[in-house]
Design a protein around this motif. Structure first.
Motif, short mmCIF file in Angstrom:
data_model
loop_
_atom_site.label_atom_id
_atom_site.label_comp_id
_atom_site.label_asym_id
_atom_site.label_seq_id
_atom_site.Cartn_x
_atom_site.Cartn_y
_atom_site.Cartn_z
N UNK A 174 0.83 -1.20 0.00
CA UNK A 174 0.00 0.00 0.00
C UNK A 174 0.86 1.25 0.00
N UNK A 175 1.94 1.23 0.78
CA UNK A 175 2.83 2.39 0.83
C UNK A 175 3.45 2.65 -0.54
N UNK A 176 3.98 1.59 -1.15
CA UNK A 176 4.61 1.75 -2.47
C UNK A 176 3.59 2.23 -3.49
N UNK A 177 2.40 1.63 -3.47
CA UNK A 177 1.37 1.99 -4.44
C UNK A 177 0.91 3.43 -4.27
N UNK A 178 0.80 3.88 -3.04
CA UNK A 178 0.36 5.25 -2.79
C UNK A 178 1.41 6.25 -3.23
N UNK A 179 2.65 6.03 -2.85
CA UNK A 179 3.73 6.94 -3.26
C UNK A 179 3.84 6.99 -4.78
N UNK A 180 3.62 5.85 -5.44
CA UNK A 180 3.73 5.80 -6.90
C UNK A 180 2.73 6.70 -7.60
N UNK A 181 1.63 7.05 -6.93
CA UNK A 181 0.63 7.93 -7.54
C UNK A 181 0.94 9.41 -7.34
N UNK A 182 1.96 9.72 -6.54
CA UNK A 182 2.28 11.11 -6.24
C UNK A 182 3.30 11.65 -7.23
N UNK A 183 3.10 12.87 -7.76
CA UNK A 183 4.08 13.44 -8.70
C UNK A 183 5.42 13.68 -8.01
N UNK A 184 6.47 13.75 -8.81
CA UNK A 184 7.83 13.87 -8.27
C UNK A 184 8.00 15.13 -7.42
N UNK A 185 7.41 16.24 -7.86
CA UNK A 185 7.58 17.47 -7.09
C UNK A 185 6.96 17.35 -5.71
N UNK A 186 5.86 16.62 -5.63
CA UNK A 186 5.19 16.44 -4.34
C UNK A 186 6.01 15.51 -3.45
N UNK A 187 6.56 14.46 -4.03
CA UNK A 187 7.41 13.57 -3.24
C UNK A 187 8.61 14.32 -2.67
N UNK A 188 9.22 15.18 -3.50
CA UNK A 188 10.37 15.95 -3.04
C UNK A 188 9.98 16.85 -1.89
N UNK A 189 8.84 17.50 -2.01
CA UNK A 189 8.35 18.37 -0.95
C UNK A 189 8.09 17.58 0.33
N UNK A 190 7.61 16.35 0.17
CA UNK A 190 7.26 15.53 1.32
C UNK A 190 8.44 14.75 1.88
N UNK A 191 9.60 14.81 1.20
CA UNK A 191 10.76 14.07 1.66
C UNK A 191 10.62 12.57 1.45
N UNK A 192 9.90 12.18 0.40
CA UNK A 192 9.67 10.77 0.11
C UNK A 192 10.48 10.34 -1.10
N UNK A 193 11.17 9.23 -0.98
CA UNK A 193 11.96 8.72 -2.09
C UNK A 193 11.48 7.32 -2.45
N UNK A 194 11.36 7.11 -3.75
CA UNK A 194 10.98 5.79 -4.25
C UNK A 194 11.42 5.68 -5.70
N UNK A 195 12.02 4.56 -6.07
CA UNK A 195 12.56 4.42 -7.41
C UNK A 195 11.46 4.25 -8.45
N UNK A 196 11.78 4.60 -9.67
CA UNK A 196 10.84 4.42 -10.77
C UNK A 196 10.58 2.93 -11.01
N UNK A 197 11.56 2.10 -10.67
CA UNK A 197 11.37 0.65 -10.82
C UNK A 197 10.22 0.18 -9.94
N UNK A 198 10.18 0.64 -8.69
CA UNK A 198 9.08 0.28 -7.80
C UNK A 198 7.76 0.86 -8.29
N UNK A 199 7.80 2.09 -8.80
CA UNK A 199 6.58 2.72 -9.33
C UNK A 199 5.94 1.84 -10.41
N UNK A 200 6.78 1.32 -11.28
CA UNK A 200 6.30 0.50 -12.39
C UNK A 200 5.93 -0.90 -11.92
N UNK A 201 6.75 -1.48 -11.06
CA UNK A 201 6.56 -2.88 -10.65
C UNK A 201 5.29 -3.07 -9.82
N UNK A 202 4.90 -2.05 -9.06
CA UNK A 202 3.76 -2.22 -8.17
C UNK A 202 2.44 -2.21 -8.93
#
Length: 356
Positions: free
Chosen positions: A227-255
């Motif tokens: 659920x964590x990976x799937x939720x972060x994958x829906x967030x745009x990169x600028x929002x992740x940066x603002x939130x201090x969240x890191x996740x690879x594009x590989x995980x974004x695609x794989x989930x």
């Protein structure tokens, strides 16, 4: 006539079809298992970027110390807006104004006062929820809506906004309008230390889940992580940066295929879907069960929020409980006291107990 969902859990028909009904796009999107899982988790996480909202959250710390209770009550309310009968939902919207009257104070970064009933704050919460629910449906569910259905969805979103203190006229009616709204909000939101900490906390679905036997904990860990990976994958990169969240594009695609297949399987059985909802939000089950199980209401009728307020005797949310709200402001800003909890206590029979 009530029927039994699980042992000792009766399902009671709603009084009517609520504000949308079985032919609505809202029912189609919100009843898919992506909505009250990834969609709603995304909504409550993204909301924390609003400095006024995070100040209100920090004021009580209820999300951190009673996360399951807070999540349960919030999810129940949004489910009521989408699926509940008009009498219950109009009453819930009215009492929510009193609940929010407690969430007032001074935002520490700007020094400005905040008020959870502020129309701009309410619009942010409303649009974040409706957008997140739709985005999760498109990403991990059946896919994008047709242009006509999406137009209907945003029109229905504006109907839902009539149950908040915001102005329905401010709800964008197109995907481009929604994008413009969030782009316009970027200078007004912030990934403060408090916001980043709370977002990370809310991305841990375990805090919303019930305790399980030791043998089931590995499975719960897997679900939580997915659920964590799937939720972060829906967030745009600028929002992740603002939130201090890191996740690879590989995980974004794989989930994506994992979640699409999982939600597709869950959607084949309404009882499985209800079981999943019950794990996250027990008090939401009575709201969504009649819809998922196809139990007809007592009256096959839909009303507009205005018609419901006139029938049941409630004010518009923006105009409701003005004397009470003024009393709360006086307690906080003039007398330096804590706001009254009376609205919270009054809300328990409607939105769920605060005790858990």
């Amino acid at each position: 006539m009530a029927m039994t969902l699980f042992p000792r859990t009766p399902v009671t028909p709603h009084e009517d079809h609520g504000f949308f009904g079985p032919d609505s796009v809202t029912w189609r999107v919100w009843s898919y298992p992506t909505s009250l899982t990834v969609g709603f988790q995304r909504a409550v996480v993204v909301e924390e970027l609003d400095p006024a909202l995070i100040a209100a959250v920090d004021q009580t710390n209820a999300v951190r110390y009673r996360p399951r209770t807070r999540y349960d009550r919030t999810l129940r309310y949004f489910a009521m807006v989408a699926f509940g009968d008009t009498r219950s939902t109009t009453k819930a919207a009215d009492i929510l104004v009193k609940v929010h009257s407690k969430a007032i104070g001074t935002e520490p970064l700007s020094g400005n006062r905040y008020d959870a009933n502020d129309p701009h704050s309410q619009l942010w919460i409303h649009l974040t929820a409706w957008h997140s629910i739709l985005y999760a449906y498109e990403t991990y569910g059946p896919g994008k809506l047709s242009a006509a259905d999406e137009a209907r969805y945003w029109e229905e979103c504006a109907i839902g906004a009539e149950l908040q203190t915001c102005d329905p006229a401010d709800v964008p009616r197109t995907r481009e309008g929604i994008r413009a709204y969030f782009e316009g909000m970027r200078p007004r939101i912030a990934g403060s230390e408090a916001a980043q900490s709370m977002m990370d906390h809310l991305l841990n679905a375990k805090v919303m889940m019930p305790a399980v036997p030791r043998a089931l904990r590995p499975g719960q860990w897997v679900v939580n992580k997915a659920l964590r990976i799937a939720t972060i994958a829906t967030m745009p990169r600028w929002m992740r940066k603002m939130a201090g969240l890191r996740q690879s594009r590989v995980l974004d695609v794989a989930i994506r295929p994992v979640m699409k297949a999982s939600f597709r399987l869950a959607s084949l059985s309404p009882r499985v879907e209800l079981f999943l909802v019950g794990q996250l939000s027990p008090s939401t089950v009575p709201v969504v069960a009649p819809i998922l199980l196809g139990i007809p209401p007592e009256r096959a009728e839909t009303l507009s929020p205005a018609e419901a307020r006139e029938r049941y005797g409630y004010d518009k949310p923006a105009e409701a409980h003005q004397a009470w709200r003024a009393k709360q402001r006086a307690r906080v800003f003039e007398e330096g006291r804590e706001p009254s909890d009376a609205g919270l206590v009054e809300s328990e029979p409607i939105l769920g107990s605060m005790a858990r």
